[in-house]
Design a protein around this motif. Structure first.
Motif, PDB file in Angstrom:
ATOM      1  N   ILE A  59     -37.215 -19.649  16.788  1.00  0.00           N
ATOM      2  CA  ILE A  59     -36.640 -19.894  17.324  1.00  0.00           C
ATOM      3  C   ILE A  59     -35.802 -20.977  16.878  1.00  0.00           C
ATOM      4  O   ILE A  59     -36.959 -21.704  15.628  1.00  0.00           O
ATOM      5  N   TRP A  60     -34.698 -21.722  16.658  1.00  0.00           N
ATOM      6  CA  TRP A  60     -34.136 -22.274  15.641  1.00  0.00           C
ATOM      7  C   TRP A  60     -32.669 -22.836  16.147  1.00  0.00           C
ATOM      8  O   TRP A  60     -32.009 -22.733  17.114  1.00  0.00           O
ATOM      9  N   THR A  61     -32.212 -23.847  16.041  1.00  0.00           N
ATOM     10  CA  THR A  61     -31.337 -24.717  16.169  1.00  0.00           C
ATOM     11  C   THR A  61     -30.678 -25.250  16.381  1.00  0.00           C
ATOM     12  O   THR A  61     -30.420 -25.518  15.083  1.00  0.00           O
ATOM     13  N   SER A  62     -28.962 -24.714  16.717  1.00  0.00           N
ATOM     14  CA  SER A  62     -27.778 -25.854  15.667  1.00  0.00           C
ATOM     15  C   SER A  62     -26.787 -26.430  16.671  1.00  0.00           C
ATOM     16  O   SER A  62     -26.928 -26.485  17.752  1.00  0.00           O
ATOM     17  N   TRP A  63     -25.454 -26.136  16.333  1.00  0.00           N
ATOM     18  CA  TRP A  63     -24.369 -26.080  17.366  1.00  0.00           C
ATOM     19  C   TRP A  63     -23.143 -25.528  17.772  1.00  0.00           C
ATOM     20  O   TRP A  63     -22.965 -25.070  17.393  1.00  0.00           O
ATOM     21  N   ILE A  64     -22.862 -25.382  18.429  1.00  0.00           N
ATOM     22  CA  ILE A  64     -21.890 -24.880  19.196  1.00  0.00           C
ATOM     23  C   ILE A  64     -20.393 -26.235  19.846  1.00  0.00           C
ATOM     24  O   ILE A  64     -21.179 -26.510  20.572  1.00  0.00           O
ATOM     25  N   TYR A  65     -19.708 -26.107  18.873  1.00  0.00           N
ATOM     26  CA  TYR A  65     -18.848 -27.489  18.606  1.00  0.00           C
ATOM     27  C   TYR A  65     -19.966 -28.812  19.697  1.00  0.00           C
ATOM     28  O   TYR A  65     -20.445 -29.055  17.784  1.00  0.00           O
ATOM     29  N   ASP A  66     -19.629 -28.889  20.012  1.00  0.00           N
ATOM     30  CA  ASP A  66     -20.467 -30.181  21.042  1.00  0.00           C
ATOM     31  C   ASP A  66     -21.734 -30.078  21.126  1.00  0.00           C
ATOM     32  O   ASP A  66     -22.038 -31.397  21.697  1.00  0.00           O
ATOM     33  N   GLU A  67     -22.010 -28.993  21.680  1.00  0.00           N
ATOM     34  CA  GLU A  67     -23.882 -29.133  22.654  1.00  0.00           C
ATOM     35  C   GLU A  67     -24.914 -28.637  21.768  1.00  0.00           C
ATOM     36  O   GLU A  67     -24.117 -27.853  19.985  1.00  0.00           O
ATOM     37  N   TYR A  68     -25.890 -28.982  21.558  1.00  0.00           N
ATOM     38  CA  TYR A  68     -27.380 -28.307  20.745  1.00  0.00           C
ATOM     39  C   TYR A  68     -26.974 -27.297  22.080  1.00  0.00           C
ATOM     40  O   TYR A  68     -28.028 -27.296  22.927  1.00  0.00           O
ATOM     41  N   VAL A  69     -27.679 -26.204  20.739  1.00  0.00           N
ATOM     42  CA  VAL A  69     -28.183 -24.855  21.370  1.00  0.00           C
ATOM     43  C   VAL A  69     -29.269 -24.210  20.633  1.00  0.00           C
ATOM     44  O   VAL A  69     -29.007 -24.177  19.271  1.00  0.00           O
ATOM     45  N   GLN A  70     -29.943 -23.914  21.487  1.00  0.00           N
ATOM     46  CA  GLN A  70     -31.406 -23.280  20.596  1.00  0.00           C
ATOM     47  C   GLN A  70     -30.958 -21.531  20.650  1.00  0.00           C
ATOM     48  O   GLN A  70     -30.425 -20.625  21.084  1.00  0.00           O
ATOM     49  N   GLY A  71     -30.913 -20.757  19.216  1.00  0.00           N
ATOM     50  CA  GLY A  71     -30.823 -19.204  19.269  1.00  0.00           C
ATOM     51  C   GLY A  71     -32.595 -18.547  18.768  1.00  0.00           C
ATOM     52  O   GLY A  71     -32.919 -19.419  19.012  1.00  0.00           O
ATOM     53  N   VAL A  72     -32.810 -17.737  18.625  1.00  0.00           N
ATOM     54  CA  VAL A  72     -33.568 -17.122  17.869  1.00  0.00           C
ATOM     55  C   VAL A  72     -32.780 -15.752  16.960  1.00  0.00           C
ATOM     56  O   VAL A  72     -32.164 -15.306  17.541  1.00  0.00           O
ATOM     57  N   ALA A  73     -33.901 -15.737  15.955  1.00  0.00           N
ATOM     58  CA  ALA A  73     -33.860 -14.461  14.880  1.00  0.00           C
ATOM     59  C   ALA A  73     -35.315 -13.782  15.368  1.00  0.00           C
ATOM     60  O   ALA A  73     -35.974 -13.763  15.842  1.00  0.00           O
ATOM     61  N   TYR A  74     -35.301 -12.265  14.138  1.00  0.00           N
ATOM     62  CA  TYR A  74     -36.584 -11.847  14.664  1.00  0.00           C
ATOM     63  C   TYR A  74     -36.391 -11.144  12.946  1.00  0.00           C
ATOM     64  O   TYR A  74     -34.981 -10.747  12.397  1.00  0.00           O
ATOM     65  N   SER A  75     -37.434 -11.344  12.520  1.00  0.00           N
ATOM     66  CA  SER A  75     -37.529 -10.601  11.185  1.00  0.00           C
ATOM     67  C   SER A  75     -37.361  -9.232  11.471  1.00  0.00           C
ATOM     68  O   SER A  75     -38.351  -8.723  11.408  1.00  0.00           O
TER      69      SER A  75
END
Length: 329
Positions: A241-257
């Motif tokens: 899990i890691w976090t970035s932005w969608i415009y001015d909203e703080y949002v967390q996504g997920v990636a899988y190896s």
């Protein structure tokens, strides 16, 4: 009364007021704590939850509902690159081979390492401190630094990969490279330093869900990587899990190896995993066996960030991590 005695009494009064002001408080509800990047260590030996985060202070709880703190737990070297009073971001507590480790980002605002696009970049890096107990004090180890001094790095976290070796996973900050990265570096067996060189895992622009506006108002991929945390699903799949932005909203996504190791390749999920304006999460298991995610909420109040720790119940019984909903202890 002699001037020296007056001075001593004055200093004593100031010290007393300071101590009272910063005295640890008890029975504080979780949602009354102001804290970015919360990280909770569920310590089996003491049956106590230890929470830290940005600021580097410690909170303790027996039930996740009421907390005691904050306590100062770091004992850094004022003669090191960090300086006498470093800023501390995104602290994490990890237990490993009988010791406790504080992974944190330290910033020395007195030292400038670069200027990019008008932004002056301060000396900032992920680092590791060690203690024999979960509540510290956490002190420096062998290596003076773990990562290159000329690069701003942040949000270091811990993972032991399938090769049995310990690693730090961290972000190289977008302020310098223009497209934040997620990277790894191998650690010494006792975590007292790093081995070899950094390895790229993925870039901020690899995310299909994060985005921002360019100077012409057009959409583009976000440049921010923030808050990595590694986990396994119950089927053995490796995720982050890691976090970035969608415009001015703080949002967390997920990636899988795809390979099941840190080397990936890392496949990004199409959509964020948490509600908007919740991010910088981590996972832990409560003493009664519930899988939980700690995150902070994000809003702007009177021009300042207002961030509060929250808990979500999660399900990792399948191949992917799912957020069930808010958890109230």
């Amino acid at each position: 009364m002699k001037k020296s005695l007056v001075l001593v009494l004055a200093l004593f009064m100031v010290a007393t007021v300071f101590a009272q002001r910063f005295k640890a408080k008890k029975n504080i509800p979780l949602d009354a704590i102001r804290l970015s990047d919360p990280y909770i260590l569920a310590d089996e030996a003491s049956q106590t939850y230890y929470m830290t985060g940005t600021g580097g202070k410690l909170w303790k709880s027996k039930d996740l509902k009421y907390w005691e703190g904050p306590f100062k737990i770091t004992d850094t070297d004022p003669d090191s690159w960090m300086g006498p009073n470093p800023m501390i971001w995104a602290a994490e507590l990890h237990q490993y081979k009988g010791k406790y480790y504080d992974f944190a980002t330290f910033t020395n605002r007195e030292v400038m390492i670069d200027t990019v696009n008008g932004n002056t970049i301060e000396r900032r890096a992920s680092h590791i401190l060690v203690s024999d107990t979960p509540d510290g004090p956490y002190k420096p180890m062998e290596d003076e630094s773990y990562l290159p001094a000329d690069k701003p790095t942040l949000d270091g976290t811990f993972w032991v990969d399938t090769d049995g070796k310990p690693y730090m996973i961290y972000c190289w900050e977008w302020l310098q490279n223009g497209n934040g990265t997620m990277e790894k570096i191998e650690l010494k067996p006792d975590l007292s330093g790093s081995i070899g060189t950094r390895v790229l895992l993925f870039k901020a622009s690899d995310s299909p869900w994060s985005r921002e506006k360019d100077q012409n108002g057009k959409d583009k991929k976000s440049k921010v990587t923030d808050g990595p945390f590694l986990f396994n699903t119950e089927t053995g799949k490796l995720g982050m899990i890691w976090t970035s932005w969608i415009y001015d909203e703080y949002v967390q996504g997920v990636a899988y190896s795809k390979s099941g190791t840190l080397d990936g390749p890392w496949i990004q999920e199409e959509e964020p995993i948490t509600p908007r304006n919740f991010g910088h999460g981590m996972l832990f298991t409560s003493f009664d066996g519930k899988d939980l995610m700690a995150v902070h909420s994000h809003e702007v109040v009177n021009g300042n960030y207002h961030r509060v720790p929250h808990l979500f119940e999660v399900d990792r019984s399948g191949d992917t991590l799912k957020v069930v909903g808010p958890y109230k202890p």
